[in-house]
Design a protein around this motif. Structure first.
Motif, PDB file in Angstrom:
ATOM      1  N   LEU A 139      11.801  -3.026  -9.456  1.00 60.48           N
ATOM      2  CA  LEU A 139      12.410  -1.731  -9.754  1.00 60.48           C
ATOM      3  C   LEU A 139      12.358  -0.796  -8.557  1.00 60.48           C
ATOM      4  O   LEU A 139      13.301  -0.045  -8.297  1.00 60.48           O
ATOM      5  N   ASN A 140      11.229  -0.825  -7.853  1.00 56.76           N
ATOM      6  CA  ASN A 140      11.037   0.058  -6.710  1.00 56.76           C
ATOM      7  C   ASN A 140      10.285  -0.687  -5.605  1.00 56.76           C
ATOM      8  O   ASN A 140       9.059  -0.688  -5.576  1.00 56.76           O
ATOM      9  N   PRO A 141      11.013  -1.302  -4.679  1.00 58.14           N
ATOM     10  CA  PRO A 141      10.356  -2.037  -3.588  1.00 58.14           C
ATOM     11  C   PRO A 141       9.496  -1.148  -2.699  1.00 58.14           C
ATOM     12  O   PRO A 141       8.686  -1.647  -1.931  1.00 58.14           O
ATOM     13  N   ARG A 142       9.633   0.162  -2.828  1.00 58.22           N
ATOM     14  CA  ARG A 142       8.820   1.082  -2.027  1.00 58.22           C
ATOM     15  C   ARG A 142       7.515   1.468  -2.724  1.00 58.22           C
ATOM     16  O   ARG A 142       6.757   2.273  -2.197  1.00 58.22           O
ATOM     17  N   ASN A 143       7.278   0.901  -3.886  1.00 60.59           N
ATOM     18  CA  ASN A 143       6.008   1.140  -4.570  1.00 60.59           C
ATOM     19  C   ASN A 143       4.953   0.285  -3.876  1.00 60.59           C
ATOM     20  O   ASN A 143       4.757  -0.884  -4.201  1.00 60.59           O
TER      21      ASN A 143
END
Length: 174
Positions: A139-143
């Motif tokens: 969902l959020n590769p920057r997490n």
């Protein structure tokens, strides 16, 4: 007569008194939630829980508030007792159930998924934790936290394979 009532409402700022109260409650809840997030980052769990609980009471339909209150309760509860390998504990089960409820309403709620993954991991349910961490990372590769957890799971898996292969190698050499 209805037209006159409508014109009077528009002159006084629109909406009925009930609608204005609801809007004020939502705004107050949002402010309380922002305060909760700030003090949570500072590590003041008691104040964070108080602010987040007030936000949830003012606007109980906000699933962000539900997830955050559950997370703060988990943090305040502390670390579970040590978990032996391949066993699970029920230390956080009530909080995980709350987060499951949030995820039924919004299956891709990033915070709730991450919080549940961490609690699953602490409870010894590594497969479920890994699944949730993967979903969060997709969902959020920057997490960064979720990606880091995935990397740690992979490193442990690789180390275990290497250890098993070296043990088998020693066994067959003899």
């Amino acid at each position: 007569q209805k037209r006159a009532e409508y014109n009077a409402q528009m002159l006084s700022g629109g909406g009925s008194d009930e609608e204005q109260r609801k809007v004020a409650a939502v705004i107050d809840a949002a402010l309380e939630f922002q305060k909760a997030e700030v003090v949570l980052r500072k590590g003041d769990l008691a104040a964070a829980e108080a602010y987040a609980s007030r936000a949830l009471a003012a606007d109980p339909e906000q699933i962000d508030y539900v997830a955050t209150v559950a997370w703060i309760k988990a943090l305040r509860r502390g670390d579970p007792p040590p978990v032996k390998e391949s066993t699970t504990i029920s230390f956080y089960d009530d909080i995980i159930t709350t987060l499951d409820g949030v995820l039924k309403l919004e299956p891709e709620h990033e915070k709730a998924l991450y919080f549940r993954a961490v609690l699953q991991k602490r409870s010894g349910r590594d497969a479920k934790a890994l699944r949730d961490f993967r979903i969060v990372a997709e969902l959020n590769p920057r997490n960064i936290d979720a990606v880091r957890e995935l990397r740690l799971f992979q490193m442990r898996k690789d180390a275990k394979k290497k250890e098993e292969s070296s043990l088998l190698g020693k066994f067959f050499k003899k």
